[in-house]
Design an enzyme around this catalytic site. Sequence first.
Site, short mmCIF file in Angstrom:
data_model
loop_
_atom_site.label_atom_id
_atom_site.label_comp_id
_atom_site.label_asym_id
_atom_site.label_seq_id
_atom_site.Cartn_x
_atom_site.Cartn_y
_atom_site.Cartn_z
CG ASN A 10 -1.72 1.22 1.44
OD1 ASN A 10 -1.79 2.06 0.55
ND2 ASN A 10 -2.36 1.34 2.60
CE LYS A 12 -0.18 3.23 4.78
NZ LYS A 12 -0.09 3.34 6.22
CG HIS A 98 -5.82 1.87 5.43
ND1 HIS A 98 -5.40 2.84 6.30
CD2 HIS A 98 -4.78 1.02 5.25
CE1 HIS A 98 -4.14 2.59 6.63
NE2 HIS A 98 -3.74 1.50 6.01
CD GLU A 100 -2.87 5.54 6.86
OE1 GLU A 100 -2.87 5.57 5.61
OE2 GLU A 100 -1.90 5.12 7.53
CD GLU A 168 -3.43 -2.52 7.51
OE1 GLU A 168 -2.35 -2.76 7.01
OE2 GLU A 168 -4.07 -1.48 7.28
N GLY A 174 2.55 2.41 10.69
CA GLY A 174 3.48 3.52 10.51
C GLY A 174 4.21 3.92 11.77
CB SER A 213 5.38 -1.56 11.85
OG SER A 213 4.95 -0.23 12.10
P1 PGA Z 1 2.89 0.41 7.59
O1 PGA Z 1 1.42 0.57 7.00
O2 PGA Z 1 3.44 -0.88 7.04
O3 PGA Z 1 3.64 1.61 7.10
O4 PGA Z 1 2.77 0.36 9.07
C1 PGA Z 1 0.57 -0.54 6.85
C2 PGA Z 1 -0.76 -0.11 6.31
O5 PGA Z 1 -1.25 0.96 6.70
O6 PGA Z 1 -1.36 -0.82 5.48
#
Ligand code: PGA
Length: 254
Positions: A10, A12, A98, A100, A168, A174, A213
């Site tokens: 992803n 983003k 997601h 976010e 997640e 992140g 992460s």
């Molecule tokens: P990250 O994001 O690997 O940067 O923690 C994962 C995600 O949001 O799908």
Amino acid sequence: MSVRRLIAGNWKMNGLSHDGRALAAEIARRAKGLGPAAPEIVICPPATLLGAVIEAVRDSPVRVGGQDCHAAPSGAHTGDISALMLADLGCRYVIVGHSERRQNHRETDAEVAAKAARAHASGLSAIVCVGESWSEREAGRTFEVVTSQLAASLPLLSAAGNTVVAYEPVWAIGTGRTATPAQAGEVHALIRRELVARQVTDAASVRILYGGSVKASNAAELLAVPDIDGALVGGASLNADEFLAIVTAAMDAL
Ligand code: PGA
């Protein structure tokens, strides 16, 4: 249980045309050499790069997905993208729900379910994301939160052929703070039980991805856990070496 694993990147809101195309081309080039034991590899770039990435991975096993779609088939929704538009471009997947999107755009479970249903109707597989916040985990509510998000975010007619679930934990996204294999494993087992209990078609074969992460250094231990069928990778998917190392870890963990 041998479901084909899935490693999804992803991106983003990252990537401009030159570097995005180059990254996709490099991932595609290396994916071609992996052979039949390779997991399914999906790249979810920002919408502006979908066309370029689809072009860059054309003769490879790499598939492409959108990061979101609207629940409506078309219409007056400035700035949004429909599932049919993604499918029309050549996408196979779309991420919905997601954290976010849930946080920054206040998306509800019902909206997530409507988006997933539209993805299904448009011929896409939906990667449906669920996960608890840190305060919910600390309050001992992880199972309750994930169970209720899952129940309300999966549309009718969800099946292994059109649905992937991504667990997640919000606190791991992140942050560099990954769930331990034990923490992730108990939630993945819960999700599997819920999929079975809800009589999702071919529930045992629905891929359940861990996200938060994931990187080359922790992928192998996570992917060795039962019911962790792959990973949804954010930051580490922006680097071909890191991403391919995660892909390789998924092969080694078979
Ligand atoms: P990250 O994001 O690997 O940067 O923690 C994962 C995600 O949001 O799908």
